[in-house]
Design a protein around this motif. Structure first.
Motif, PDB file in Angstrom:
ATOM      1  N   ASN A 191       0.828  -1.206   0.000  1.00  0.00           N
ATOM      2  CA  ASN A 191       0.000   0.000   0.000  1.00  0.00           C
ATOM      3  C   ASN A 191       0.864   1.259   0.000  1.00  0.00           C
ATOM      4  N   ALA A 192       1.928   1.237   0.774  1.00  0.00           N
ATOM      5  CA  ALA A 192       2.825   2.396   0.837  1.00  0.00           C
ATOM      6  C   ALA A 192       3.525   2.609  -0.501  1.00  0.00           C
ATOM      7  N   VAL A 193       3.901   1.510  -1.158  1.00  0.00           N
ATOM      8  CA  VAL A 193       4.531   1.618  -2.476  1.00  0.00           C
ATOM      9  C   VAL A 193       3.550   2.190  -3.485  1.00  0.00           C
ATOM     10  N   GLU A 194       2.312   1.690  -3.461  1.00  0.00           N
ATOM     11  CA  GLU A 194       1.327   2.188  -4.436  1.00  0.00           C
ATOM     12  C   GLU A 194       1.055   3.677  -4.223  1.00  0.00           C
ATOM     13  N   ALA A 195       1.017   4.111  -2.979  1.00  0.00           N
ATOM     14  CA  ALA A 195       0.815   5.539  -2.697  1.00  0.00           C
ATOM     15  C   ALA A 195       1.945   6.369  -3.291  1.00  0.00           C
ATOM     16  N   LYS A 196       3.170   5.862  -3.194  1.00  0.00           N
ATOM     17  CA  LYS A 196       4.310   6.571  -3.766  1.00  0.00           C
ATOM     18  C   LYS A 196       4.225   6.591  -5.294  1.00  0.00           C
ATOM     19  N   LEU A 197       3.810   5.487  -5.878  1.00  0.00           N
ATOM     20  CA  LEU A 197       3.654   5.432  -7.332  1.00  0.00           C
ATOM     21  C   LEU A 197       2.582   6.409  -7.799  1.00  0.00           C
ATOM     22  N   MET A 198       1.499   6.494  -7.054  1.00  0.00           N
ATOM     23  CA  MET A 198       0.430   7.438  -7.379  1.00  0.00           C
ATOM     24  C   MET A 198       0.958   8.867  -7.330  1.00  0.00           C
ATOM     25  N   ALA A 199       1.733   9.175  -6.313  1.00  0.00           N
ATOM     26  CA  ALA A 199       2.287  10.517  -6.171  1.00  0.00           C
ATOM     27  C   ALA A 199       3.227  10.866  -7.316  1.00  0.00           C
ATOM     28  N   LEU A 200       3.847   9.829  -7.900  1.00  0.00           N
ATOM     29  CA  LEU A 200       4.751  10.034  -9.030  1.00  0.00           C
ATOM     30  C   LEU A 200       4.019  10.036 -10.367  1.00  0.00           C
ATOM     31  N   GLY A 201       2.686   9.867 -10.321  1.00  0.00           N
ATOM     32  CA  GLY A 201       1.891   9.874 -11.540  1.00  0.00           C
ATOM     33  C   GLY A 201       1.923   8.564 -12.304  1.00  0.00           C
ATOM     34  N   LYS A 202       2.265   7.454 -11.621  1.00  0.00           N
ATOM     35  CA  LYS A 202       2.348   6.164 -12.281  1.00  0.00           C
ATOM     36  C   LYS A 202       1.035   5.398 -12.157  1.00  0.00           C
ATOM     37  N   VAL A 220      13.284  -7.297   1.336  1.00  0.00           N
ATOM     38  CA  VAL A 220      12.852  -6.256   2.273  1.00  0.00           C
ATOM     39  C   VAL A 220      12.753  -6.829   3.684  1.00  0.00           C
ATOM     40  N   LYS A 221      13.262  -6.089   4.665  1.00  0.00           N
ATOM     41  CA  LYS A 221      13.249  -6.557   6.053  1.00  0.00           C
ATOM     42  C   LYS A 221      12.489  -5.565   6.922  1.00  0.00           C
ATOM     43  N   THR A 222      11.217  -5.866   7.163  1.00  0.00           N
ATOM     44  CA  THR A 222      10.373  -4.924   7.906  1.00  0.00           C
ATOM     45  C   THR A 222      10.677  -4.889   9.394  1.00  0.00           C
ATOM     46  N   ALA A 223      11.400  -5.893   9.892  1.00  0.00           N
ATOM     47  CA  ALA A 223      11.755  -5.883  11.315  1.00  0.00           C
ATOM     48  C   ALA A 223      12.920  -4.932  11.592  1.00  0.00           C
ATOM     49  N   GLU A 224      13.612  -4.518  10.527  1.00  0.00           N
ATOM     50  CA  GLU A 224      14.790  -3.665  10.685  1.00  0.00           C
ATOM     51  C   GLU A 224      14.579  -2.244  10.174  1.00  0.00           C
ATOM     52  N   PHE A 225      13.608  -2.061   9.290  1.00  0.00           N
ATOM     53  CA  PHE A 225      13.385  -0.753   8.691  1.00  0.00           C
ATOM     54  C   PHE A 225      11.912  -0.361   8.774  1.00  0.00           C
ATOM     55  N   SER A 226      11.640   0.924   8.722  1.00  0.00           N
ATOM     56  CA  SER A 226      10.262   1.420   8.794  1.00  0.00           C
ATOM     57  C   SER A 226       9.529   1.116   7.491  1.00  0.00           C
ATOM     58  N   ILE A 227       8.212   1.223   7.540  1.00  0.00           N
ATOM     59  CA  ILE A 227       7.400   1.018   6.343  1.00  0.00           C
ATOM     60  C   ILE A 227       7.813   2.008   5.257  1.00  0.00           C
ATOM     61  N   GLU A 228       8.050   3.251   5.653  1.00  0.00           N
ATOM     62  CA  GLU A 228       8.464   4.284   4.708  1.00  0.00           C
ATOM     63  C   GLU A 228       9.787   3.908   4.036  1.00  0.00           C
ATOM     64  N   GLN A 268      12.747   1.753  -0.667  1.00  0.00           N
ATOM     65  CA  GLN A 268      13.662   0.757  -1.219  1.00  0.00           C
ATOM     66  C   GLN A 268      13.089   0.147  -2.496  1.00  0.00           C
ATOM     67  N   ILE A 269      11.803  -0.162  -2.470  1.00  0.00           N
ATOM     68  CA  ILE A 269      11.163  -0.809  -3.620  1.00  0.00           C
ATOM     69  C   ILE A 269      11.009   0.156  -4.785  1.00  0.00           C
ATOM     70  N   VAL A 270      10.576   1.370  -4.515  1.00  0.00           N
ATOM     71  CA  VAL A 270      10.431   2.362  -5.583  1.00  0.00           C
ATOM     72  C   VAL A 270      11.799   2.680  -6.187  1.00  0.00           C
TER      73      VAL A 270
END
Length: 212
Positions: free
Chosen positions: A56-67, A186-194, A199-201
């Motif tokens: 969901n966080a990745v899709e929000a970033k993609l939306m913000a980029l106009g993708k 991706v390691k969610t136990a070590e890094f925040s959702i943001e 990282q993915i984008v």
């Protein structure tokens, strides 16, 4: 009464009369219109690992980029397309097969597809990969230790699985086969959702799926 959809003979007979219809508009033209390379981001990981949250966080970033993107979430799909399936190994395999075919259609539309499914078996994830071109599938391993997932337990599923209320629960009474060589780890136990979403984008940009 037996459903005709469960009759393999009926399905085979029907399929032999179906001919692929070639569309006037090509997948390349759709991708060019959207100014991006279509791809499936296949999020896999244990329940509670953060697949849906990160996707969901990745899709929000993609939306913000106009993708142009669309997220196929495991729970949501089981409310409709796959509501007839349970959680046996056979049903899990069919669940992923159907999602793979749907994801392929979205790729043909020129979209960036995000799929958030446990998809516990390597062979099933490979089957989806084989449906697509070599650069149209990126495996995103949401690598979160079982103990962390179980401590989160956002839906109370691990508790039910431990008490025997839920059978065939991945990580407890059913196996999870972790990716061997995921394109994105991706390691969610070590890094925040943001941070995980960034990282993915960043990986998409580095691999030239789009630019801005």
């Amino acid at each position: 009464m037996t459903s005709p959809y469960n009759n393999k003979e009926n399905i085979t007979d029907k399929s032999s009369d179906v001919v692929w219809h070639n569309a006037t508009v090509t997948s390349e033209q759709r991708a060019e219109q959207k100014k991006q390379k279509p791809v499936v981001l296949w999020f896999t990981g244990l329940s509670g690992s953060g697949k849906s949250t990160v996707a969901n966080a990745v899709e929000a970033k993609l939306m913000a980029l106009g993708k142009h993107s669309y997220l196929l979430d495991g729970d949501n799909v089981r409310h409709g397309l796959n509501k007839d399936l349970g959680f046996s190994d056979a049903d899990r395999i069919e669940n992923i097969r159907r999602i793979g075919e749907v994801a392929k259609l979205f790729v043909d539309s020129g979209s960036i597809v995000l799929t958030a499914f446990i998809s516990p078996f390597i062979s099933d994830r490979q089957q989806v990969r084989d449906l697509l071109e070599h650069d149209q599938f990126l495996e995103v391993f949401i690598d979160t230790p079982l103990e962390v997932c179980e401590s989160r337990d956002p839906k109370g599923l691990y508790k039910k699985a431990r008490s025997g209320e839920i059978k065939n629960f991945t990580g407890i009474s059913s196996d999870y086969e972790a990716p061997l060589n995921p394109e994105i780890h991706v390691k969610t136990a070590e890094f925040s959702i943001e941070q995980c979403a960034e990282q993915i984008v960043d990986a998409l940009i580095e691999r030239k799926y789009f630019s801005f």
